[in-house]
Design an enzyme around this catalytic site. Structure first.
Site, PDB file in Angstrom:
ATOM      1  CB  THR A   1      -0.908   0.051   1.240  1.00 11.67           C
ATOM      2  OG1 THR A   1      -0.136   0.448   2.384  1.00 11.67           O
ATOM      3  CG2 THR A   1      -1.568  -1.286   1.512  1.00 11.67           C
ATOM      4  CG  ASP A   2       1.559   5.770  -1.207  1.00  8.00           C
ATOM      5  OD1 ASP A   2       2.389   5.984  -0.316  1.00  8.00           O
ATOM      6  OD2 ASP A   2       1.549   6.402  -2.281  1.00  8.00           O
ATOM      7  CD1 TRP A   3       1.068   8.412   5.366  1.00  9.05           C
ATOM      8  CD2 TRP A   3       3.189   7.708   5.273  1.00  9.05           C
ATOM      9  NE1 TRP A   3       1.697   8.845   6.501  1.00  9.05           N
ATOM     10  CE2 TRP A   3       3.009   8.424   6.472  1.00  9.05           C
ATOM     11  CE3 TRP A   3       4.444   7.173   5.004  1.00  9.05           C
ATOM     12  CZ2 TRP A   3       4.037   8.628   7.400  1.00  9.05           C
ATOM     13  CZ3 TRP A   3       5.466   7.374   5.919  1.00  9.05           C
ATOM     14  CH2 TRP A   3       5.256   8.085   7.101  1.00  9.05           C
ATOM     15  CD  GLU A   4      -1.695   7.584   8.446  1.00 10.97           C
ATOM     16  OE1 GLU A   4      -2.185   8.584   7.865  1.00 10.97           O
ATOM     17  OE2 GLU A   4      -1.566   7.533   9.679  1.00 10.97           O
ATOM     18  CG  ASP A   5      -3.169   4.968   0.653  1.00 12.25           C
ATOM     19  OD1 ASP A   5      -3.635   6.025   1.104  1.00 12.25           O
ATOM     20  OD2 ASP A   5      -2.388   4.931  -0.309  1.00 12.25           O
TER      21      ASP A   5
END
Length: 751
Positions: free
Chosen positions: A278-282
């Site tokens: 995933t990307d950041w906090e997604d």
């Protein structure tokens, strides 16, 4: 895996930021936090540098050297390797234009500048140097390249892409992948000069409807496969090992929750076998932002079932606890966990991390090569070959104003503008810090770094003076008055403009027009009635308005970074004949944003005085100081069946300087049965170096594979009919005559 508990396995799927393992505001490890995350939770991956955020430009530390970063990471790997079983961490970092977070590493132009070279060798070389500089610091995983096609110039990550064309982005992306990973298989990943790449952001991230970062895109499936998939497919075919997911949604469905995209398309159709991160906090944002999930438990369930292997949580370890409970409650099977863990462990094995968790043998010796003269020379040549000449009017005694080989040492050249003496502007975002370098002082460790003003001054070819006049968002009245006075004695004015460094949502804008302050600066120098050479140092194509009309010459330098000043100076003075080509369409106005291949009937006005689409500069445009001509286009056959057609064209340099020319071959279908055909599509390109009065024949080969397209019914066709081949101002036509225009399998199309 047989020795691993469920906790061990889920820990491997959990990625955290390095800062949560440290004492607040320091680089000192917090042993309680590190012990809990790395020994209790068994976190499998850590990312980032602790210095990526700069809150105070006057006091923030610029960055860790590779040697310092290696020492920093060793302490975390020691925790991981003391576990039973001992499994090394997979450490990742955003090295997106060189190892940009590691101080002293060679910095390259951002990807849109790389794309402007139309030379995949530059992509491969820059990726190889980036991988080596990152790997010797103890970091085997590089979050690069961005393979999103840049169709929306408002998008703040425009400069991170390889441009708007799927074929160009695919060629550059494949070369970057192989340069990064040492080839198309995983056999070289144990070497100290390679790393695992990460193509991002799958998929459709670059097409937000409103141009803002991480916002919704509305993309029909056939459109997605026709234009957005090919660049990622090229990287998959080149051996890409990991992929990062688009933070936004497509057609109302967040990509992190889309099994259709992350499993059916990415794995089944495209054949990707690596890690999906995933990307950041997604995953959390499926609750807080997208409101697709009612709580974090539902969000984790959606993402894992969609096909996510690893969660960039990254500021806590909640993902691991939630997923553990989901498995124990029977909502996620352990077999599903095993699928992801197998992929993660396989990459760690391929990287040789079990034997050498920090740096492979030979890495300590290679660390001495970071920032070497030879590698900086690659960055310089990349920047030089990216510079794109967009305009060059006859404003010097009836001759083009550039190059300035007509000035003398007694001449005066006035450089003005916020980009004229700014290394921070030249390097853009993702330089030392997330939002870019805090000030020029941060480049003190880069002895070859030069701004435009400094490089031109050091050339010794003229009297160079500089006055900023205006910043990107404000002007100094006193400096504007000084410019008006200084300009009276100037022979030519260099107007260096663009925009301040930015990245991601911080760079969101509501208007593509260049700032009012820089327009005012132009108005000040325009009153002097001196030739104006505008140099653009910008992360996206800002609408220039009267600057474009009134400038005698325009150079597009993209974000060339540390070597950009020398590159621009070389082109301005004629030490280099420019050869860059625009990898995107440069809009004339904010109400006319479109890519080159989506503009059928571009000159059809239907009673209006304005055409449907009228860009300032088209995709692939770029002038030379030489007069280059095309002739003698020919085809080996006027019909094509299952065989191929050879296309030949002659390119001639009529002088007055040696030149490098990129020959672009476009294909245009006359009629298409199910969807409107593109105006034209790039299918091949090649580069030639020509001496004065030299001609050379350039040859390409096309096959029926080059005419495939997707229909709205999710069918892919090769369609019989008439096709034009377009090279510069030359055109040839052939007829495709297959036994039948039949559907082909998705995998056959994508490969």
């Amino acid at each position: 895996m047989a020795e691993m508990t469920l906790r061990d396995k889920i820990g491997q799927m959990t990625q955290i930021d390095s800062t949560i393992l440290l004492k607040p505001g320091t680089l000192d490890i917090d042993y309680d936090k590190a012990g809990y995350a790395l020994k209790n939770v068994k976190v499998g991956s850590v990312l980032n540098t602790p210095l990526s955020i700069c809150n105070d430009p006057n006091t923030c530390k610029v960055g860790l050297t590779p040697a310092e970063m290696k020492t920093f990471i060793q302490q975390f790997q020691a925790y991981a390797m003391s576990n039973t079983p001992a499994i090394p961490l997979l450490y990742g970092l955003d090295s997106v234009h060189g190892a940009n977070y590691l101080y002293g590493a060679t910095l390259f132009p951002h990807n849109n500048g790389l794309a402007a070279t139309f030379n995949p060798e530059f992509a491969a070389k820059s990726a190889a140097i980036t991988a080596k500089d990152t790997r010797v610091a103890g970091i085997p995983w590089v979050f690069s390249p961005v393979l999103d096609v840049a169709i929306q110039p408002l998008w703040p990550r425009f400069y991170e892409s390889f441009g708007e064309d799927p074929y160009l982005a695919g060629v550059m992306g494949a070369a970057y992948t192989q340069g990064m990973q040492g080839g198309s298989d995983r056999s070289n990943l144990t070497a100290p000069f390679t790393g695992a790449g990460c193509m991002k952001h799958f998929i459709g991230y670059s097409g937000p409807r409103n141009g803002k970062d991480r916002t919704d895109a509305w993309i029909p499936k056939h459109y997605l496969k026709q234009y957005f998939v090919p660049s990622f497919q090229a990287a998959v075919d080149a051996g890409m090992t990991t992929v990062m997911v688009n933070s936004a949604s497509i057609n109302g469905v967040p990509v992190h929750a889309s099994k259709e995209l992350l499993t059916d398309l990415l794995r089944t159709e495209m054949g990707f076998e690596g890690i999906v991160v995933t990307d950041w906090e997604d995953i959390k944002k499926l609750v807080s932002y997208h409101r697709l999930a009612a709580n974090d438990e539902e969000a984790v369930l959606m993402a894992v079932e969609a096909g996510v292997d690893m969660s960039m949580v990254p500021l806590d370890t909640s993902f691991a606890d939630i997923l553990f409970n989901l498995v124990n409650s029977g909502r996620v099977t352990e077999n599903r966990i095993n699928e992801s863990v197998k992929r993660i462990l396989q990459l760690k094995i391929d990287l040789g991390l079990f034997e050498y968790p920090v740096v492979p043998p030979g890495g300590d010796e290679l660390i001495q090569s970071v920032g070497s003269t030879e590698e900086v020379a690659v960055a310089l040549e990349t920047a030089r070959r990216s510079i794109t000449l967009l305009k060059n009017d006859n404003q010097h005694n009836g001759s083009p104003v550039l190059p300035l080989n007509w000035v003398t040492k007694d001449s005066t050249i006035l450089v003005v503008g916020p980009a004229g003496d700014s290394l921070t502007n030249q390097c853009g975002g993702w330089t030392f810090h997330w939002q870019g370098a805090a000030s020029n002082r941060e480049f003190n460790g880069y002895p070859t770094a030069r701004s435009i003003f400094t490089a031109m001054s050091e050339s010794g070819k003229s009297n160079i003076v500089y006055k900023r006049g205006c910043d990107f968002d404000s002007c100094s009245e006193n400096e504007l008055a000084d410019i008006a006075a200084m300009g009276m004695a100037a022979d030519v004015i260099i107007l260096a403009v663009g925009e301040a460094p930015e990245s991601e949502s911080v760079g969101n804008i509501n208007d593509l027009t260049i700032s009012d302050s820089q327009l005012r600066l132009y108005d000040t120098v325009a009153k002097l009635n001196k030739p104006i050479v505008t140099v653009l140092i910008e992360s996206r194509p800002r609408v220039l308005g009267r600057i474009a009309t009134g400038s005698a010459a325009i150079l597009m330098a993209y974000l060339p970074c540390t070597e950009g000043g020398r590159a621009v100076s070389d082109v301005i003075f004629g030490d280099l004949n420019p050869s860059g080509k625009l990898p995107f369409t440069y809009p004339r106005s904010t109400g006319d944003i479109e890519v080159y291949y989506h503009k059928p009937w571009s000159t059809y006005s239907q009673g209006s005085s304005s055409p449907f689409h009228d860009p300032l500069f088209d995709f692939g445009f770029g002038l030379s100081y030489s007069n280059l001509g095309y002739s003698d286009i020919s085809l080996s056959s006027s019909t094509m069946a299952e065989d191929s057609v050879t296309v030949s064209v002659t390119v001639t340099n009529y002088g007055p300087l040696p030149a490098r020319e990129t020959v672009l071959l476009f294909l245009r279908q006359h009629f298409r049965r199910y969807v409107t055909p593109e105006e034209k599509m790039l299918k091949r390109f090649s580069q030639v170096d020509l001496e004065v009065n030299q001609s050379t024949q350039v040859t390409f080969s096309l096959s029926a594979e080059d005419v495939k397209y997707w229909t709205p019914s999710d069918t892919c066709l090769k369609e019989n009919g008439v096709y034009d081949i377009l090279i510069a101002d030359k055109q040839a036509t052939f007829t495709l005559n297959l036994p039948a225009s039949a559907p082909i399998s998705p995998r056959q199309f994508l490969v």
